[in-house]
Design an enzyme around this catalytic site. Structure first.
Site: not given
Length: 370
Positions: A15, A73, A91, A93, A116, A237, A268, A296
């Site tokens: 991406r 990422k 992102y 995380h 996120e 979740v 993640d 993954v």
């Protein structure tokens, strides 16, 4: 503002944070967009398309040297040297990755804005939603693939054979990931049970899904009762910004039959299955007690063209606000403010600070206002 778009370096991550169409919008607004050469190739966007959009092609150092860096990422250790206090929009995380990343962000004074945790006026997570949707759809596809006997699975096909349903899918979590996973599994013809914590939300969800999808209150007892008959378990979740709770214990995994499959989309944020550990596209599965685990951490990276277009559409309005207002926009725009995870050497997201054991380094964003 100078906006940099580096090439992603995570395993099999194709991406890119900004499609050429998005770059054109930012250039038209008066910003300078610098795209690392080759950044868009994995998503099918040639360098020439970025040049035509008005972006400048550059190397990694120049892209990272921009005042605002836009990624997909989180930075990897090889990229920490590029962190120099700029704004980083990606992102993150943080609660689900190695503590070293947070320490690098804090030490460098980087303004870490996590897609996120950006929230809109309705409290939704608009920048997480498109990737969650792709991951939810994909969870069923990869689960079905690994259920095949040649891939180590039990040999159950998800779907209908001459009108008879085959395959039983459990989806733990009924947010965007869970909804898309349930819809995809139901479309194949499998029997589907979705677990959630809000009965009213569950009732509304059932109106959107086929009749053979069931919703149940998520409790360890309710999930355990179905595990011996499950062929595919999907972990979906999410606690925004926080580490995912282990709702599926090791003992519960042992209730599943050998050759069945777990896809933990929550990985993640640390994973909602106790036996889950991060994997990559190049080495995606492992087995625990005979159960295949697919964990993954960048699932949507398998579909980079779709993911890049969807991500650009979602992030562009926020990116325009951020580029136009700079750091001041973080305090003026509540949605972007909610996205701030690190600022001036502090962790501003309380859920991330809690999950990382860094409450001593936590400061609310409002206390850091200029």
């Amino acid at each position: 503002m100078d906006i940099g778009v580096p090439t992603e370096t995570k395993d099999s991550e194709s991406r890119v944070a900004l499609a050429p169409a998005g770059a054109a919008v930012l250039v038209a607004a008066g910003h300078r967009v610098r795209v690392q050469r080759g950044a868009g190739i994995g998503s099918g966007f040639a360098d020439a398309e970025y040049s035509a959009a008005g972006a400048m092609l550059c190397d990694a150092a120049d892209a990272w040297g921009s005042a605002l860096v836009v990624k997909v990422k989180e930075p990897l250790p090889t990229e920490y040297r590029f962190l120099r206090g700029q704004m980083l929009f990606t992102y993150l995380h943080l609660a689900g990755v190695d503590l070293a990343l947070t320490q690098a962000l804090l030490a460098s004074g980087t303004v870490g804005i996590g897609y996120e945790t950006v929230r809109d006026d309705a409290g939704h997570l608009p920048l997480l939603a498109p990737m969650s949707a792709i991951a939810g759809n994909m969870a069923v596809a990869v689960g079905a693939w690994y259920l095949a006997k040649p891939h180590g699975g039990i040999g159950v096909q998800l779907g209908r054979v001459l009108g008879e349903p085959h395959g039983r899918v459990l989806v733990v979590g009924d947010g965007v990931v869970g909804q898309h996973a349930a819809a995809s599994a139901a479309a194949l013809g499998a029997e589907v049970i979705v677990y959630g914590i809000d009965a009213a939300h569950g009732a509304a969800l059932l109106k959107q899904l086929p009749e053979h999808v069931n919703w149940r209150l998520s409790t360890p007892q309710a999930i355990t009762a179905e595990l011996p008959q499950a062929d595919l378990l999907i972990g979906a979740v999410l606690l925004p910004g926080a580490r995912a709770p282990h709702l599926i214990s090791t003992d519960m995994v042992r209730q599943m039959r050998p050759g069945t499959v777990i896809v933990d989309v929550s990985i993640d944020q640390g994973g909602c299955v106790e036996t889950a550990r991060p994997t990559s596209h190049s080495d995606p599965v492992y087995t625990v007690d005979g159960v295949l685990h697919y964990c993954v951490t960048n699932m949507p990276g398998a579909y980079p063209r779709t993911a890049t277009v969807a991500l650009t559409q979602a992030t562009l309005p926020y990116l325009k606000t951020l580029a136009g207002g700079g750091r001041a926009a973080l305090f003026a725009d509540p949605a972007l403010g909610a996205g701030v995870n690190t600022l001036d050497g502090y962790v501003t997201c309380p859920a991330a600070a809690q999950g990382l054991g860094l409450l001593a380094r936590h400061r609310p964003l409002a206390e850091l206002a200029p």
